[in-house]
Design an enzyme around this catalytic site. Structure first.
Site, short mmCIF file in Angstrom:
data_model
loop_
_atom_site.label_atom_id
_atom_site.label_comp_id
_atom_site.label_asym_id
_atom_site.label_seq_id
_atom_site.Cartn_x
_atom_site.Cartn_y
_atom_site.Cartn_z
CG ASN A 1 -2.15 0.65 0.98
OD1 ASN A 1 -2.15 1.63 0.39
ND2 ASN A 1 -3.43 0.10 1.34
CG HIS B 1 23.57 4.48 11.90
ND1 HIS B 1 24.42 4.79 10.84
CD2 HIS B 1 22.11 4.78 11.50
CE1 HIS B 1 23.56 5.30 9.66
NE2 HIS B 1 22.36 5.27 10.23
CB ALA C 1 -2.19 -1.20 12.75
CB THR D 1 12.41 -5.30 18.48
OG1 THR D 1 11.55 -5.92 19.63
CG2 THR D 1 12.00 -3.94 18.35
CE LYS D 2 13.45 -9.44 22.30
NZ LYS D 2 13.15 -9.77 23.60
NE ARG E 1 -5.91 -14.39 18.13
CZ ARG E 1 -6.33 -14.79 16.73
NH1 ARG E 1 -5.93 -16.04 16.57
NH2 ARG E 1 -6.90 -14.05 15.99
#
Length: 181
Positions: free
Chosen positions: A60, A90, A135, A140-141, A158
């Protein structure tokens, strides 16, 4: 500059210029499958040069790919508006940043995923197959196959389950004939 020139051309196409858009995507991307569609504007540091898309991917408005290194996306994946996939970052150490150091880590996204509006995926992340990311999440993992995940930081909420086979949204039932196709 040639990559960015093609990206500029892509973003200037008219809605009726679908063939031109497809031609440009094939010139811009490292790999792009059949049936891919990206709503302009589309943003990428290297104009898609390090991007590998499977078939039938939808992006989108304002899909941003920080493609300083490779981004791999499996077939039938959808991106909501304003999604960012970053491969560059960085160092935390100020002395290294002052010297302009940067590192790049590839991102991998499986097949049949839905990445919701405003999601940010950080460098080095791997997302499994059939994953839904809510959303506004910041990933981060790594995320395993067949999960619904959301939040900041993004966490697995879940597994995709039987309820999802019966309802497509809240309490709106799926017509069983849709699954038979």
């Amino acid at each position: 500059m040639a990559c960015l020139e093609r990206l500029y051309d892509y973003n200037q196409t008219r809605p009726t210029e679908q063939k031109r858009r497809q031609q440009l995507l094939h010139e811009m991307f490292a790999e792009i499958g059949e049936g891919c569609y990206l709503e302009p504007p589309f943003h990428a540091n290297f104009g898609g040069k390090h991007v590998h898309f499977g078939d039938n991917i939808y992006g989108n408005f304002n899909l941003t790919l920080v493609d300083d290194t490779h981004i791999y996306v499996g077939s039938r994946t959808m991106f909501g508006p304003n999604v960012t996939i970053a491969t560059a970052s960085h160092p935390i150490l100020p002395e290294l940043r002052a010297k302009g150091y940067q590192y790049n880590a590839p991102v991998r996204i499986g097949t049949n995923c839905w990445i919701g509006a405003g999601v940010t995926i950080l460098p080095g992340i791997t997302i499994g197959n059939n994953v839904v990311i809510g959303a506004g999440s910041i990933v981060t993992k790594n995320l395993p196959d067949n999960v619904v995940a959301y939040g900041n930081p993004c966490q697995v909420a879940r597994q995709v389950n039987q309820h999802d086979r019966e309802y497509y949204f809240k309490e709106h039932r799926i017509n069983p004939s849709m699954l038979d196709q």
